[in-house]
Design an enzyme around this catalytic site. Structure first.
Site, PDB file in Angstrom:
ATOM      1  N   GLU A  99      94.606  54.096  -7.644  1.00  0.00           N
ATOM      2  CA  GLU A  99      93.907  54.466  -6.394  1.00  0.00           C
ATOM      3  C   GLU A  99      92.788  55.456  -6.674  1.00  0.00           C
ATOM      4  OE1 GLU A  99      94.571  52.847  -3.717  1.00  0.00           O
ATOM      5  OE2 GLU A  99      96.711  52.405  -3.610  1.00  0.00           O
ATOM      6  N   CYS A 151      84.870  35.155   5.409  1.00  0.00           N
ATOM      7  CA  CYS A 151      85.818  35.504   6.473  1.00  0.00           C
ATOM      8  C   CYS A 151      85.850  37.005   6.773  1.00  0.00           C
ATOM      9  CB  CYS A 151      87.218  35.034   6.090  1.00  0.00           C
ATOM     10  SG  CYS A 151      87.346  33.247   5.861  1.00  0.00           S
TER      11      CYS A 151
END
Ligand code: ADP
Ligand code: ZN
Length: 191
Positions: free
Chosen positions: A89, A186
């Site tokens: 992260e 999308c």
């Protein structure tokens, strides 16, 4: 893949959420442990999804990690024996994490970082571009688009099930927020 053994270097694993970044980081770190190398893993304190001290992938595999707030704290844990440093992260760390990674690599350490290359707006995420440009090895992973099944490169932010707006605040009190992997076609950002 060939890796140098006589000096340090930086590896960066990027991609959207669910692309397998944590899995790949854990896989590399576990192999280093099998090779009896001295491995240490870090993650930012903010990610408390599953376990405070572990890096855990969405598929459930995990490795012990140390949760820290500032990238400089990494240096407190480095010893003469340290050979491999993992950082998960990495997008949530301050830009200074780039300097720290460079310093570790210059010290002869293999540095493996994993993180989101883009935020939900599909814009470069924090220190990651700086790491990507300086790394010796880069892998950009793809997830599966939750709408059409194509390879997904982006992270869709949903608020109460609807695409988040560009300027929606990071923390929304009382709203249900979720994320899913999407392809370019999308991926939606409401203006
Ligand atoms: P990341 O660190 O990139 O968020 P993880 O390593 O935590 O990814 O999780 C990857 C795992 O997530 C996959 O192996 C798969 O089991 C699961 N998964 C869930 N949704 C998806 C998706 N849309 N595309 C690919 N994998 C998915
Ligand atoms: Zn799609």
């Amino acid at each position: 893949m060939y890796r140098p053994t006589d000096h340090g270097y930086i590896e960066v694993v990027v991609g959207p959420m669910y692309s397998g970044k944590s899995e790949e980081l854990i896989r590399r770190l576990k192999r280093a442990k099998i090779a009896k190398q001295d491995v240490i893993v870090f993650k930012p304190c903010i990610d408390n999804r599953y376990s405070k001290e572990d890096v855990v992938s969405h598929s459930g595999i995990s490795i012990r990690a140390i949760a820290i707030n500032h990238p400089e704290e990494i240096l407190d844990y480095i010893t003469d024996e340290t050979q491999v440093v993992g950082i998960d992260e990495v997008q949530f760390f301050h830009e200074r994490v780039v300097e720290i990674a460079l310093r570790l690599a210059d010290m002869g350490i293999r540095v493996i970082t994993a993180g989101l290359d883009m935020d939900f707006k599909a814009e470069p995420f924090g220190p990651v571009p700086g790491l990507l440009s300086r790394a010796e090895f880069v892998d950009k992973l793809q997830a599966v688009c939750m709408k059409c099944g194509s390879p997904a490169t982006r992270t869709q932010r949903l608020i109460n099930g609807k695409p988040a707006r560009y300027d929606d605040p990071i923390i929304l009190v009382g709203a249900t927020e979720s994320y899913e992997a999407r392809c370019r076609k999308c991926h939606q950002i409401s203006k």
